[in-house]
Design a protein around this motif. Structure first.
Motif, PDB file in Angstrom:
ATOM      1  N   ILE A 165       0.845  -1.190   0.000  1.00  0.00           N
ATOM      2  CA  ILE A 165       0.000   0.000   0.000  1.00  0.00           C
ATOM      3  C   ILE A 165       0.882   1.242   0.000  1.00  0.00           C
ATOM      4  N   LYS A 166       0.347   2.291  -0.557  1.00  0.00           N
ATOM      5  CA  LYS A 166       1.030   3.582  -0.578  1.00  0.00           C
ATOM      6  C   LYS A 166       0.239   4.567   0.259  1.00  0.00           C
ATOM      7  N   GLU A 167       0.882   5.103   1.288  1.00  0.00           N
ATOM      8  CA  GLU A 167       0.274   6.116   2.148  1.00  0.00           C
ATOM      9  C   GLU A 167       0.814   7.491   1.765  1.00  0.00           C
ATOM     10  N   VAL A 168      -0.036   8.498   1.928  1.00  0.00           N
ATOM     11  CA  VAL A 168       0.376   9.883   1.730  1.00  0.00           C
ATOM     12  C   VAL A 168       0.052  10.639   3.012  1.00  0.00           C
ATOM     13  N   TRP A 169       1.085  11.116   3.680  1.00  0.00           N
ATOM     14  CA  TRP A 169       0.940  11.956   4.869  1.00  0.00           C
ATOM     15  C   TRP A 169       1.109  13.402   4.421  1.00  0.00           C
ATOM     16  N   TYR A 170       0.196  14.265   4.814  1.00  0.00           N
ATOM     17  CA  TYR A 170       0.224  15.641   4.312  1.00  0.00           C
ATOM     18  C   TYR A 170      -0.317  16.602   5.360  1.00  0.00           C
ATOM     19  N   PHE A 171       0.072  17.854   5.212  1.00  0.00           N
ATOM     20  CA  PHE A 171      -0.441  18.942   6.049  1.00  0.00           C
ATOM     21  C   PHE A 171      -1.271  19.860   5.172  1.00  0.00           C
ATOM     22  N   ASP A 172      -2.554  19.985   5.509  1.00  0.00           N
ATOM     23  CA  ASP A 172      -3.484  20.829   4.767  1.00  0.00           C
ATOM     24  C   ASP A 172      -3.494  22.214   5.405  1.00  0.00           C
ATOM     25  N   GLN A 173      -2.918  23.186   4.709  1.00  0.00           N
ATOM     26  CA  GLN A 173      -2.826  24.523   5.271  1.00  0.00           C
ATOM     27  C   GLN A 173      -4.169  25.246   5.311  1.00  0.00           C
ATOM     28  N   ARG A 174      -5.127  24.787   4.507  1.00  0.00           N
ATOM     29  CA  ARG A 174      -6.434  25.453   4.498  1.00  0.00           C
ATOM     30  C   ARG A 174      -7.218  25.157   5.763  1.00  0.00           C
ATOM     31  N   SER A 175      -7.151  23.925   6.234  1.00  0.00           N
ATOM     32  CA  SER A 175      -7.857  23.543   7.452  1.00  0.00           C
ATOM     33  C   SER A 175      -6.924  23.362   8.641  1.00  0.00           C
TER      34      SER A 175
END
Length: 349
Positions: A165-175
């Motif tokens: 599986i491929k995970e994407v960890w991200y920071f959403d600056q809008r929320s």
């Protein structure tokens, strides 16, 4: 007069209905299959999505590749049941049936392990059957397309013992939120050779998780051996990260796996722990200022120094107590002479 007008209107309506052309069989069959719910509409797909949609532009993201071993208890929910029991089936059986019916596309697994979810990388269901030697029966459909029928016992769901599986960890600056999502999934086939008992792993194909997610929300899974109730959906299982997977690759500019730059198994485990720590540290540093982190580090150093001082004092006390030797008491020796003592009066004489 009114009765005559009503009679003529009814007669004209009946004649018009009789003169309508019959509906073509092909259109009628297409309408029946559409109404039977074999495919999800765009509205249904957006309604049944469980994961949060990641915006196109984010300030930070990290792509992690994991391998899920279905022999582990936390991942066994994806393996049970091996063969369908009524409406219940495991993950690979669902994927296989969706591919056979043309509801979701599959993409080629390249040698470097990186997924390419484009039209040029799509694979046909017939190629999957031929490549992995899956028994099937070909029948002609209503049009020029050929339908490949595979019995449930011939679906190799018992041989799919792991997933990539491929995970994407991200920071959403809008929320201002820190999230992760599953982006792609690849079933891995475990097979032994004809003249050998050694197990060889065959990655089959990549799937876009967004294509698979609407169907996973409609399937419940059992996640515990103590509670046999299917309480959550398979999409919730992935969204809440109830699986357990080891990191084998991260997206890097050299396109290397962890095994390529970790010479030993201990170095590989150490690197996996380091990456996991980086993901946790990034989330912790999001909500603390640099001054807070510095003060926290100073307080930790102060506590450690105080603890080391206390332990050093204790050890020094123990050493001094062990080295000091108590002085022995000197006993007065008794006279051993047996001669009679002379009195004072005799001595004067």
């Amino acid at each position: 007069m009114k009765r005559f007008i009503c009679t003529m209107a009814l007669l004209c309506t009946t004649i018009g209905i009789c003169q309508l052309p019959a509906q073509p069989k092909a259109r009628k069959a297409k309408q029946e299959t559409k109404e039977s719910g074999t495919t999800l509409s765009v509205r249904a797909q957006t309604q049944y999505t469980g994961q949060l949609t990641m915006p196109e532009e984010v300030l930070w993201k990290r792509e992690i590749y994991r391998t899920l071993d279905l022999k582990q208890e936390k991942n066994s929910a994806l393996y049970y049941p091996v063969e369908p029991i009524g409406d219940r089936m495991n993950l690979f059986t669902l994927i296989f049936k969706l591919l056979a019916e043309g509801k979701i596309p599959a993409y080629e697994y390249h040698l470097d392990g990186t997924e390419v979810l484009t039209t040029e990388s799509k694979v046909k269901f017939k190629d999957v059957l031929d490549r992995f030697h899956i028994y099937n029966q070909a029948k002609k459909g209503t049009g020029k397309d050929t339908i490949y029928i595979v019995d449930n016992s011939d679906i190799p769901s018992n041989e799919v013992l792991s997933y990539f599986i491929k995970e994407v960890w991200y920071f959403d600056q809008r929320s201002s939120t820190y999230n992760s999502k599953v982006a792609a999934i690849c079933p891995v086939l475990h097979r032994s050779g004809d003249f050998s008992m050694d197990i060889t792993k065959y990655p089959m194909f990549w799937l876009n998780y967004n294509d698979l997610s609407p169907y996973l929300t409609r399937m419940n899974v059992m996640t515990s051996n103590l509670n046999n109730t299917s309480s959550i959906t398979m999409d919730d299982y992935f969204t809440t990260r109830q699986y357990k997977g080891d990191i084998y690759k991260t997206t890097n500019m050299l396109n290397q796996t962890l095994a390529q730059y970790c010479p030993t198994d201990s170095a590989l485990v150490k690197e996996q722990k380091r990456i996991e720590g980086q993901l946790k540290a990034f989330e912790e540093h999001l909500w603390t200022s640099p001054a807070d982190t510095i003060s926290a580090k100073e307080s930790d150093k102060k506590k450690k120094s105080e603890a080391t001082e206390k332990t050093s004092v204790r050890t020094s006390r123990r050493k001094t107590s062990s080295t000091t030797v108590s002085s022995p008491k000197v006993k007065k020796e008794k006279s051993t002479s047996t001669a009679p003592k002379a009195s004072v009066r005799r001595q004067r004489r």
